[in-house]
Design an enzyme around this catalytic site. Structure first.
Site, short mmCIF file in Angstrom:
data_model
loop_
_atom_site.label_atom_id
_atom_site.label_comp_id
_atom_site.label_asym_id
_atom_site.label_seq_id
_atom_site.Cartn_x
_atom_site.Cartn_y
_atom_site.Cartn_z
N TYR A 24 0.84 -1.20 0.00
CA TYR A 24 0.00 0.00 0.00
C TYR A 24 0.87 1.25 0.00
CZ TYR A 24 -4.40 2.50 0.68
OH TYR A 24 -5.52 3.30 0.51
N SER A 26 2.83 4.00 -2.94
CA SER A 26 2.33 4.97 -3.91
C SER A 26 1.38 4.34 -4.92
CB SER A 26 3.50 5.63 -4.64
OG SER A 26 3.04 6.51 -5.64
N ARG A 47 1.83 -6.24 5.73
CA ARG A 47 2.24 -6.62 7.08
C ARG A 47 1.92 -5.48 8.04
NH1 ARG A 47 8.10 -9.34 5.43
NH2 ARG A 47 7.21 -11.26 4.57
N ASP A 81 10.37 -3.85 -5.91
CA ASP A 81 10.98 -4.98 -6.64
C ASP A 81 11.79 -5.89 -5.73
OD1 ASP A 81 9.95 -4.12 -9.08
OD2 ASP A 81 11.73 -2.94 -9.57
N GLN A 83 11.61 -6.56 -2.68
CA GLN A 83 10.89 -7.29 -1.64
C GLN A 83 10.00 -8.39 -2.19
OE1 GLN A 83 8.71 -4.60 0.90
NE2 GLN A 83 10.43 -3.19 1.12
N GLN A 84 9.68 -8.30 -3.47
CA GLN A 84 8.65 -9.18 -4.02
C GLN A 84 8.99 -10.65 -3.95
OE1 GLN A 84 7.07 -8.12 -7.84
NE2 GLN A 84 6.62 -6.02 -7.26
N HIS A 106 5.41 -3.95 -12.84
CA HIS A 106 6.76 -3.90 -13.40
C HIS A 106 7.22 -5.34 -13.57
CE1 HIS A 106 10.73 -2.70 -14.45
NE2 HIS A 106 11.29 -2.87 -13.27
N GLU A 229 16.23 25.52 -13.46
CA GLU A 229 15.54 25.79 -14.73
C GLU A 229 15.27 24.53 -15.54
OE1 GLU A 229 17.14 29.00 -17.02
OE2 GLU A 229 17.46 30.26 -15.26
N SER A 250 14.54 30.93 -26.43
CA SER A 250 15.09 31.97 -27.29
C SER A 250 15.86 31.35 -28.45
CB SER A 250 16.03 32.88 -26.49
OG SER A 250 17.22 32.17 -26.15
#
Length: 335
Positions: A24, A26, A47, A81, A83-84, A106, A229, A250
């Site tokens: 849980y 982002s 967990r 990734d 932890q999977q 992913h 910038e 420019s």
């Protein structure tokens, strides 16, 4: 290029089914909430800890990863990734059953063989091409972010249809969902991060900043010219490509772009990019990252600390205090 839109997907395929969102963070919070708003039954598997409490406060039924997998027909793996593979082995694998779908956003762990699902489950990917907070915000505004979809294993014969239903539930078919493969998504994603978006850009910014300060220019001015910038330029490219950016700057800046850019990013740079791509394709980077995590991340932590102490960061922190319109996060979070 095959692209799917609203009319190509049926979120009704998820009706009567439960989707387990594992993790849980982002993407987890965004995808779970979008699915719920689309009428899909969602449970969250995490967990005990901060994410558990946040998901609970957001109104979800929260449970252990094992219980979530047993409860659901569709299991979306949204853990980091690194932890999977461990969580999959410890809590997911033994609870999978025939006909379930294992989803990813992913392809790293599938493509590099860290997770090897049984032959009786579908394995697919729905990968929104935006950070989680945008996936959620754009959905709430009535729109969606583009995504990639791929099928690695089609045990039921309906894997693509169910993946597209999921993509529609998250809101991605509103923008368009492009069909790809786990290999293509993984290798291009890693290359983009390393050579351009993260590694390439940060190295370029630092080199420019150091060149100016070593040339006797004040660090504050160097920061403005080489980092601050950058957002203005990237926004123009994001909105309309390189042509839009060049139309908006420019003529002096545009001419400098044409005559100097290729002196900085040279043929040798491109050759090095190709070497980086080869390392990714051959699994060398994946092996390095996996071993780094197994060793407790000594190189990662040392390099991270050194980068955080760079003069550029110190100067930037001071200058951003002058910019009331910039809302710097109180706590750094993974997007």
């Amino acid at each position: 290029m095959k692209t799917y839109y609203e009319q190509d997907a049926n979120v009704g395929l998820l009706q009567g089914k439960t989707v387990a969102v594992i993790g849980y963070g982002s993407q987890g919070h965004a995808q779970a909430q979008n699915l719920r708003d689309s009428g899909v039954e969602v449970v969250v598997g995490v967990r005990p800890g901060k994410s558990f409490e946040v998901a609970k406060a957001d109104g979800f039924k929260v449970m252990s990863v094992s219980e979530a997998v047993r409860t659901a027909q569709v299991v979306q793996m949204l853990l980091p990734d690194e932890q999977q593979a461990h969580v999959y082995k410890a809590e997911v694998e033994e609870n999978l059953r025939e006909g379930q779908m294992l989803l990813f956003s992913h392809g790293f762990n599938i493509h590099f063989g860290q997770i090897n699902p049984p032959s009786y489950v579908d394995v697919a990917m729905v990968a929104p091409k935006s950070p989680g907070h945008l996936v959620r915000r754009v959905f709430q505004e009535g729109n969606g972010v583009p995504a990639l979809v791929a099928v690695h294993q089609d045990a039921t014969g309906t894997a693509l249809h169910v993946a597209l239903a999921y993509a529609k539930g998250v809101g991605c078919t509103r923008a368009g969902v492009i069909e790809t493969t786990f290999q293509e998504e993984t290798e291009t994603d890693l290359f983009g991060e390393q050579a351009v978006l993260c590694g390439g850009v940060t190295a370029l910014v630092k080199a420019g900043f150091e060149t100016l300060t070593e040339g006797g220019y004040r660090p504050e001015i160097a920061y403005f010219e080489c980092l601050h910038e950058l957002k203005l330029i990237v926004d123009l490219m994001y909105e309309g490509g390189l042509t839009n950016m060049r139309h908006s700057i420019s003529d002096t800046a545009e001419f400098g772009d044409y005559v100097t850019g290729s002196r900085i990013v040279t043929d040798e740079t491109k050759k090095e990019m190709k070497r980086v791509l080869t390392e990714i394709q051959q699994g060398e980077f994946a092996k390095k990252w996996i071993l780094e995590n197994q060793a407790g991340r000594p190189t990662y932590n040392a390099m991270k600390k050194a980068e955080q102490n760079h003069q550029l960061e110190k100067v930037g922190e001071e200058l951003r205090e002058m910019m009331s319109w910039i809302h710097a996060p109180k706590e750094l979070v993974k997007k």
